[in-house]
Design a protein around this motif. Structure first.
Motif, PDB file in Angstrom:
ATOM      1  N   THR A  85       0.797  -1.230   0.000  1.00 34.49           N
ATOM      2  CA  THR A  85       0.000   0.000   0.000  1.00 34.49           C
ATOM      3  C   THR A  85       0.828   1.278   0.000  1.00 34.49           C
ATOM      4  N   GLY A  86       2.112   1.186   0.278  1.00 36.95           N
ATOM      5  CA  GLY A  86       2.955   2.375   0.353  1.00 36.95           C
ATOM      6  C   GLY A  86       2.899   3.081   1.682  1.00 36.95           C
ATOM      7  N   ALA A  87       2.013   2.642   2.562  1.00 42.70           N
ATOM      8  CA  ALA A  87       1.896   3.174   3.929  1.00 42.70           C
ATOM      9  C   ALA A  87       1.604   2.000   4.851  1.00 42.70           C
ATOM     10  N   SER A  88       1.841   2.183   6.127  1.00 43.29           N
ATOM     11  CA  SER A  88       1.710   1.081   7.063  1.00 43.29           C
ATOM     12  C   SER A  88       0.293   0.503   7.048  1.00 43.29           C
ATOM     13  N   CYS A  89       0.220  -0.798   6.839  1.00 39.86           N
ATOM     14  CA  CYS A  89      -1.046  -1.532   6.777  1.00 39.86           C
ATOM     15  C   CYS A  89      -0.895  -2.784   7.635  1.00 39.86           C
ATOM     16  N   ILE A  90      -1.973  -3.206   8.294  1.00 40.71           N
ATOM     17  CA  ILE A  90      -1.904  -4.347   9.206  1.00 40.71           C
ATOM     18  C   ILE A  90      -2.338  -5.625   8.498  1.00 40.71           C
ATOM     19  N   TYR A  91      -1.542  -6.665   8.677  1.00 44.37           N
ATOM     20  CA  TYR A  91      -1.789  -7.986   8.108  1.00 44.37           C
ATOM     21  C   TYR A  91      -1.701  -9.034   9.213  1.00 44.37           C
ATOM     22  N   LEU A  92      -2.261 -10.202   8.929  1.00 48.75           N
ATOM     23  CA  LEU A  92      -2.130 -11.352   9.816  1.00 48.75           C
ATOM     24  C   LEU A  92      -1.327 -12.433   9.106  1.00 48.75           C
ATOM     25  N   VAL A  93      -0.357 -13.020   9.814  1.00 46.95           N
ATOM     26  CA  VAL A  93       0.395 -14.162   9.291  1.00 46.95           C
ATOM     27  C   VAL A  93       0.346 -15.277  10.324  1.00 46.95           C
ATOM     28  N   PRO A  94       0.419 -16.544   9.906  1.00 46.74           N
ATOM     29  CA  PRO A  94       0.440 -17.649  10.868  1.00 46.74           C
ATOM     30  C   PRO A  94       1.612 -17.499  11.844  1.00 46.74           C
ATOM     31  N   MET A  95       1.438 -18.004  13.049  1.00 45.23           N
ATOM     32  CA  MET A  95       2.489 -17.883  14.055  1.00 45.23           C
ATOM     33  C   MET A  95       3.811 -18.482  13.569  1.00 45.23           C
ATOM     34  N   ALA A  96       3.742 -19.567  12.835  1.00 44.44           N
ATOM     35  CA  ALA A  96       4.964 -20.188  12.329  1.00 44.44           C
ATOM     36  C   ALA A  96       5.510 -19.483  11.103  1.00 44.44           C
ATOM     37  N   GLY A  97       4.778 -18.496  10.585  1.00 41.49           N
ATOM     38  CA  GLY A  97       5.170 -17.788   9.376  1.00 41.49           C
ATOM     39  C   GLY A  97       4.338 -18.236   8.184  1.00 41.49           C
ATOM     40  N   GLY A  98       4.219 -17.362   7.186  1.00 44.96           N
ATOM     41  CA  GLY A  98       3.442 -17.704   5.998  1.00 44.96           C
ATOM     42  C   GLY A  98       2.939 -16.472   5.282  1.00 44.96           C
ATOM     43  N   SER A 115      -7.448  -7.291  21.630  1.00 44.25           N
ATOM     44  CA  SER A 115      -8.411  -7.473  22.713  1.00 44.25           C
ATOM     45  C   SER A 115      -8.175  -8.850  23.322  1.00 44.25           C
ATOM     46  N   PRO A 116      -8.477  -9.032  24.605  1.00 38.21           N
ATOM     47  CA  PRO A 116      -8.190 -10.320  25.247  1.00 38.21           C
ATOM     48  C   PRO A 116      -8.878 -11.511  24.584  1.00 38.21           C
ATOM     49  N   ASP A 117     -10.039 -11.289  23.964  1.00 36.62           N
ATOM     50  CA  ASP A 117     -10.733 -12.389  23.298  1.00 36.62           C
ATOM     51  C   ASP A 117     -10.246 -12.631  21.874  1.00 36.62           C
ATOM     52  N   GLY A 118      -9.304 -11.830  21.406  1.00 37.95           N
ATOM     53  CA  GLY A 118      -8.740 -12.015  20.082  1.00 37.95           C
ATOM     54  C   GLY A 118      -9.637 -11.605  18.937  1.00 37.95           C
ATOM     55  N   THR A 137     -10.224  -2.515  15.156  1.00 35.64           N
ATOM     56  CA  THR A 137     -10.641  -3.179  13.929  1.00 35.64           C
ATOM     57  C   THR A 137     -11.043  -4.613  14.227  1.00 35.64           C
ATOM     58  N   ASP A 138     -12.214  -5.005  13.731  1.00 36.66           N
ATOM     59  CA  ASP A 138     -12.726  -6.355  13.910  1.00 36.66           C
ATOM     60  C   ASP A 138     -11.929  -7.325  13.031  1.00 36.66           C
ATOM     61  N   VAL A 139     -11.437  -8.407  13.630  1.00 38.60           N
ATOM     62  CA  VAL A 139     -10.571  -9.335  12.907  1.00 38.60           C
ATOM     63  C   VAL A 139     -11.317 -10.081  11.812  1.00 38.60           C
ATOM     64  N   GLU A 140     -12.583 -10.381  12.024  1.00 41.00           N
ATOM     65  CA  GLU A 140     -13.352 -11.136  11.034  1.00 41.00           C
ATOM     66  C   GLU A 140     -13.835 -10.264   9.879  1.00 41.00           C
ATOM     67  N   THR A 141     -14.301  -9.070  10.180  1.00 41.69           N
ATOM     68  CA  THR A 141     -14.941  -8.241   9.152  1.00 41.69           C
ATOM     69  C   THR A 141     -14.070  -7.122   8.616  1.00 41.69           C
ATOM     70  N   GLY A 142     -13.017  -6.742   9.355  1.00 42.08           N
ATOM     71  CA  GLY A 142     -12.198  -5.600   8.969  1.00 42.08           C
ATOM     72  C   GLY A 142     -12.840  -4.262   9.256  1.00 42.08           C
ATOM     73  N   THR A 143     -13.983  -4.264   9.944  1.00 43.08           N
ATOM     74  CA  THR A 143     -14.670  -3.018  10.270  1.00 43.08           C
ATOM     75  C   THR A 143     -13.882  -2.233  11.302  1.00 43.08           C
ATOM     76  N   GLU A 144     -13.716  -0.938  11.048  1.00 45.91           N
ATOM     77  CA  GLU A 144     -12.902  -0.077  11.897  1.00 45.91           C
ATOM     78  C   GLU A 144     -13.778   0.915  12.656  1.00 45.91           C
ATOM     79  N   ARG A 145     -13.373   1.176  13.899  1.00 50.29           N
ATOM     80  CA  ARG A 145     -14.083   2.170  14.709  1.00 50.29           C
ATOM     81  C   ARG A 145     -13.070   3.002  15.473  1.00 50.29           C
ATOM     82  N   ARG A 146     -13.229   4.323  15.432  1.00 49.80           N
ATOM     83  CA  ARG A 146     -12.326   5.211  16.167  1.00 49.80           C
ATOM     84  C   ARG A 146     -12.706   5.230  17.640  1.00 49.80           C
TER      85      ARG A 146
END
Length: 272
Positions: A85-98, A115-118, A137-146
């Motif tokens: 994206t050219g700017a900092s963006c958040i991604y998820l990768v498997p703990m072992a890498g991928g 959040s504690p519940d992940g 940001t919701d992990v399942e939907t990507g919905t963001e709230r300030r």
């Protein structure tokens, strides 16, 4: 330059876990005892008992900044990268890498905690030319709230273990202090004060303490390579105390780094 990954324990002792050439930043303490760090735009793992860093595979994401954190269940790591994206963006990768899976739709977004519940990540972001603020940001939907409003700059968020508070550093009228706020954006409370410039609060998993970085008075932003201190304060509120003096700053303790049993936390210092 040289970097030292260090461990502070609740008995007050500090031990050096690893010393290496170059700039190492942003330690996370994983459930298995490994420590994740950033170096050279990549993610690295220092396994329990190991004497060297091993790379973590992150696919195309090879321009990582030092904002990352493992999920509470240990299944994935949230990383921040700008290749796509050219700017900092958040991604998820498997703990072992991928391969990375994109999480945040808007950029820039800088990962900080879970959040504690992940189910949500809490992160900093800048939107539409406005100041940096705290977002969920919701992990399942990507919905963001300030979450925050009314700050000149809000950064470094981390959840309390009970999920009731988000701790962060907030700037108002040129003063940067540690604050906490409810996840719904209500109940903001200033938790530190004084002439120091306070950044990167991290509540301990047992609900007792918050560790944070204190810059010298008058410091602008969150630079690296200054004479700084680590402070410990009660999560319930009250006066904090200095526990470590060191050469450090940005990258020393900008992401969650407590051991799961709250007996210690990791940080990085940069000896001259």
């Amino acid at each position: 330059m040289k970097s030292e990954i260090c461990i502070w324990r609740t008995d007050g002792t500090v031990t050096r876990r690893l010393s290496c050439a170059g700039r190492i930043e942003a330690p996370n303490w994983c459930a298995d005892g490994a420590i994740l760090v950033n170096a050279g735009g990549r993610l690295w793992r220092l396994a329990l008992g190991a004497e060297r860093l091993e790379p973590v595979e992150t696919g195309f994401a090879t321009r990582l900044n030092n904002d990352h954190a493992p999920a509470p269940d240990g299944s994935v790591i949230a990383i921040s990268d700008k290749v796509e994206t050219g700017a900092s963006c958040i991604y998820l990768v498997p703990m072992a890498g991928g391969a990375p899976r994109r999480l945040t739709r808007q950029v820039p977004s800088w990962m900080h905690g879970w959040s504690p519940d992940g189910r949500q990540v809490v992160h900093a972001g800048a939107r539409d030319g406005g100041p940096v603020g705290i977002y969920l940001t919701d992990v399942e939907t990507g919905t963001e709230r300030r979450v925050t409003a009314g700050f000149d700059h809000a950064d470094g968020p981390d959840f309390s273990a009970d999920g009731q508070w988000i701790w962060f550093n907030g700037e108002r009228d040129g003063t940067v202090d540690i604050w906490r706020i409810r996840p719904d954006g209500t109940g903001a409370e200033r938790m530190s004060g004084g002439p120091g410039v306070d950044w990167f609060p991290h509540p301990s998993p047992d609900g007792r303490h918050v560790v944070h970085l204190r810059y010298p008075p008058g410091t602008k932003g969150h630079p690296a390579d200054l004479d700084v201190a680590l402070w410990l304060m009660p999560q319930s509120g009250g006066a904090g105390r200095e526990i470590v003096q060191m050469r450090g700053g940005q990258g020393s303790i900008n992401v969650p780094s407590w051991a799961p049993d709250s007996s210690a936390f990791a940080f990085v210092r940069y000896p001259a």
